[in-house]
Design a protein around this motif. Structure first.
Motif, PDB file in Angstrom:
ATOM      1  N   LYS A  87      83.555  46.302  74.972  1.00 22.36           N
ATOM      2  CA  LYS A  87      82.930  45.299  75.837  1.00 22.36           C
ATOM      3  C   LYS A  87      83.821  44.912  77.009  1.00 22.36           C
ATOM      4  CE  LYS A  87      79.901  43.668  72.237  1.00 22.36           C
ATOM      5  NZ  LYS A  87      79.683  42.833  71.087  1.00 22.36           N
ATOM      6  N   ASP A  88      84.967  45.570  77.107  1.00 24.58           N
ATOM      7  CA  ASP A  88      85.903  45.296  78.190  1.00 24.58           C
ATOM      8  C   ASP A  88      85.364  45.918  79.488  1.00 24.58           C
ATOM      9  OD1 ASP A  88      87.919  45.301  80.023  1.00 24.58           O
ATOM     10  OD2 ASP A  88      89.466  46.053  78.677  1.00 24.58           O
ATOM     11  N   LYS A  89      84.886  45.073  80.409  1.00 26.68           N
ATOM     12  CA  LYS A  89      84.234  45.552  81.637  1.00 26.68           C
ATOM     13  C   LYS A  89      85.114  46.520  82.436  1.00 26.68           C
ATOM     14  CE  LYS A  89      80.387  42.665  82.310  1.00 26.68           C
ATOM     15  NZ  LYS A  89      80.171  42.304  80.927  1.00 26.68           N
ATOM     16  N   LEU A 128      84.643  50.084  81.396  1.00 30.75           N
ATOM     17  CA  LEU A 128      83.355  50.751  81.521  1.00 30.75           C
ATOM     18  C   LEU A 128      82.764  50.702  82.928  1.00 30.75           C
ATOM     19  CD1 LEU A 128      81.266  48.107  81.381  1.00 30.75           C
ATOM     20  CD2 LEU A 128      81.775  48.315  78.951  1.00 30.75           C
ATOM     21  N   GLU A 129      83.491  50.138  83.884  1.00 28.54           N
ATOM     22  CA  GLU A 129      82.882  49.982  85.211  1.00 28.54           C
ATOM     23  C   GLU A 129      82.705  51.298  85.965  1.00 28.54           C
ATOM     24  OE1 GLU A 129      85.434  47.132  87.062  1.00 28.54           O
ATOM     25  OE2 GLU A 129      87.089  48.546  87.327  1.00 28.54           O
ATOM     26  N   HIS A 130      83.425  52.357  85.543  1.00 29.33           N
ATOM     27  CA  HIS A 130      83.285  53.643  86.246  1.00 29.33           C
ATOM     28  C   HIS A 130      82.169  54.508  85.641  1.00 29.33           C
ATOM     29  CE1 HIS A 130      85.876  54.393  82.768  1.00 29.33           C
ATOM     30  NE2 HIS A 130      85.252  55.546  82.711  1.00 29.33           N
ATOM     31  N   VAL A 131      81.590  54.078  84.505  1.00 25.68           N
ATOM     32  CA  VAL A 131      80.590  54.914  83.821  1.00 25.68           C
ATOM     33  C   VAL A 131      79.210  54.707  84.448  1.00 25.68           C
ATOM     34  CG1 VAL A 131      79.613  55.555  81.583  1.00 25.68           C
ATOM     35  CG2 VAL A 131      81.916  54.599  81.687  1.00 25.68           C
ATOM     36  N   ARG A 132      78.462  55.798  84.585  1.00 27.12           N
ATOM     37  CA  ARG A 132      77.084  55.736  85.096  1.00 27.12           C
ATOM     38  C   ARG A 132      76.158  56.395  84.074  1.00 27.12           C
ATOM     39  NH1 ARG A 132      79.591  53.073  87.824  1.00 27.12           N
ATOM     40  NH2 ARG A 132      79.813  52.889  90.080  1.00 27.12           N
ATOM     41  N   PHE A 133      75.108  55.671  83.686  1.00 29.82           N
ATOM     42  CA  PHE A 133      74.129  56.220  82.736  1.00 29.82           C
ATOM     43  C   PHE A 133      72.842  56.618  83.442  1.00 29.82           C
ATOM     44  CE2 PHE A 133      76.652  54.139  79.449  1.00 29.82           C
ATOM     45  CZ  PHE A 133      76.413  54.898  78.308  1.00 29.82           C
ATOM     46  N   PHE A 134      72.266  57.726  83.001  1.00 28.45           N
ATOM     47  CA  PHE A 134      70.905  58.106  83.374  1.00 28.45           C
ATOM     48  C   PHE A 134      70.105  58.178  82.078  1.00 28.45           C
ATOM     49  CE2 PHE A 134      67.630  61.384  83.655  1.00 28.45           C
ATOM     50  CZ  PHE A 134      66.970  61.052  84.837  1.00 28.45           C
ATOM     51  N   ILE A 135      69.078  57.343  81.976  1.00 28.71           N
ATOM     52  CA  ILE A 135      68.249  57.319  80.756  1.00 28.71           C
ATOM     53  C   ILE A 135      66.843  57.748  81.131  1.00 28.71           C
ATOM     54  CG2 ILE A 135      67.420  55.907  78.849  1.00 28.71           C
ATOM     55  CD1 ILE A 135      69.543  53.856  79.618  1.00 28.71           C
ATOM     56  N   LYS A 175      65.115  49.709  74.592  1.00 33.50           N
ATOM     57  CA  LYS A 175      66.181  48.894  73.992  1.00 33.50           C
ATOM     58  C   LYS A 175      67.541  49.292  74.544  1.00 33.50           C
ATOM     59  CE  LYS A 175      64.256  47.897  69.439  1.00 33.50           C
ATOM     60  NZ  LYS A 175      64.109  48.559  68.137  1.00 33.50           N
ATOM     61  N   ALA A 176      67.685  50.581  74.838  1.00 37.23           N
ATOM     62  CA  ALA A 176      68.950  51.073  75.393  1.00 37.23           C
ATOM     63  C   ALA A 176      69.230  50.396  76.719  1.00 37.23           C
ATOM     64  CB  ALA A 176      68.881  52.587  75.589  1.00 37.23           C
ATOM     65  N   ALA A 177      68.187  50.262  77.535  1.00 35.19           N
ATOM     66  CA  ALA A 177      68.352  49.619  78.841  1.00 35.19           C
ATOM     67  C   ALA A 177      68.819  48.174  78.660  1.00 35.19           C
ATOM     68  CB  ALA A 177      67.048  49.684  79.627  1.00 35.19           C
ATOM     69  N   ASP A 178      68.238  47.474  77.691  1.00 36.41           N
ATOM     70  CA  ASP A 178      68.651  46.083  77.420  1.00 36.41           C
ATOM     71  C   ASP A 178      70.118  46.026  77.027  1.00 36.41           C
ATOM     72  OD1 ASP A 178      66.059  45.300  77.904  1.00 36.41           O
ATOM     73  OD2 ASP A 178      65.489  45.265  75.782  1.00 36.41           O
ATOM     74  N   LEU A 179      70.520  46.939  76.137  1.00 36.60           N
ATOM     75  CA  LEU A 179      71.897  46.948  75.655  1.00 36.60           C
ATOM     76  C   LEU A 179      72.876  47.230  76.808  1.00 36.60           C
ATOM     77  CD1 LEU A 179      74.014  46.967  73.346  1.00 36.60           C
ATOM     78  CD2 LEU A 179      73.543  49.403  73.074  1.00 36.60           C
ATOM     79  N   LEU A 180      72.568  48.249  77.607  1.00 39.43           N
ATOM     80  CA  LEU A 180      73.468  48.607  78.711  1.00 39.43           C
ATOM     81  C   LEU A 180      73.545  47.484  79.733  1.00 39.43           C
ATOM     82  CD1 LEU A 180      72.556  52.367  79.308  1.00 39.43           C
ATOM     83  CD2 LEU A 180      74.463  51.426  78.011  1.00 39.43           C
ATOM     84  N   TYR A 181      72.411  46.821  79.955  1.00 39.36           N
ATOM     85  CA  TYR A 181      72.387  45.690  80.885  1.00 39.36           C
ATOM     86  C   TYR A 181      73.296  44.561  80.377  1.00 39.36           C
ATOM     87  CZ  TYR A 181      70.652  41.884  83.787  1.00 39.36           C
ATOM     88  OH  TYR A 181      70.579  40.814  84.656  1.00 39.36           O
TER      89      TYR A 181
END
Length: 212
Positions: A147-149, A152-159, A175-181
């Protein structure tokens, strides 16, 4: 556990050469996503893994699924075993090519996407572009979510998810979108008029994501 894989090497490999790891879905094999290589950046190393378990239809799986038991349809120990094997294999391959200055990319479909979520959410410092198609994050195999921002700030997800997916419901993908948000990841979430698969538009959007 040593995993089999296919690899496409670019002409030149340096310490910052990008590497993409691909994880196929249940009952498929390492050839499946490897077909994408024609339209992926030519200067990347592309590695497509074969899951370690045989399925009854000649393909392979990362873990068994019990379709008659919706509450516990995932074999959690097998899934964690596959995650460990993937992590070890990835680190060994990164080492082999001397990619000390590169971030790895991930692309997973269905069961492979579920494991891609687990890898990226637990080891975000390893990855940059992560594509999870027709899948969802499975809480039972997420022992720790970073959870340390800063990490993870360099990661980009495509769902991506098909609106008519009869295997993994669209709601699970959402649900994945909610979690990543909630975690503060950068991501794009796309729905397509398709079933449990990757249609042409989805494929084109995926290629655009990886070519940015």
């Amino acid at each position: 556990m040593d995993l089999n894989y296919l690899v496409r090497e670019p002409e030149n490999i340096a310490s910052d050469t990008p590497i993409l790891f691909m994880l196929h879905g249940y009952g498929s094999n390492e050839q499946d996503l490897f077909n994408f290589r024609e339209t992926l950046p030519s200067d990347w190393i592309i590695v497509s893994f074969r899951a370690p378990r045989d399925t009854q239809f000649e393909g392979f799986s990362w873990y068994d699924i019990d379709f008659n038991n919706p509450e516990n349809f995932i074999d959690v120990p097998q899934a964690k075993e596959s995650l460990n094997a993937l992590l070890e294999s990835m680190l060994r391959i990164i080492n082999h090519y001397g990619l000390m200055d590169a971030k790895a990319h991930l692309c997973g479909f269905s069961q492979g996407g579920i494991l891609s979520y687990a890898l990226a959410l637990q080891y975000p410092e390893m990855f940059k572009y992560v594509a999870c198609m027709s899948s969802y994050p499975e809480p039972k195999i997420l022992d720790h979510i970073v959870k340390d921002k800063k990490k993870l700030e360099h990661v980009r997800f495509f769902i991506s998810h098909g609106t008519e997916d009869a295997v993994i419901p669209l709601e699970w993908g959402r649900k994945a979108a909610d979690l990543l948000y909630d975690l503060g990841y950068y991501f794009s979430f796309r729905e397509y008029m398709s079933g449990h698969g990757v249609n042409q538009k989805n494929y084109m959007d995926l290629m655009e994501f990886f070519s940015k």
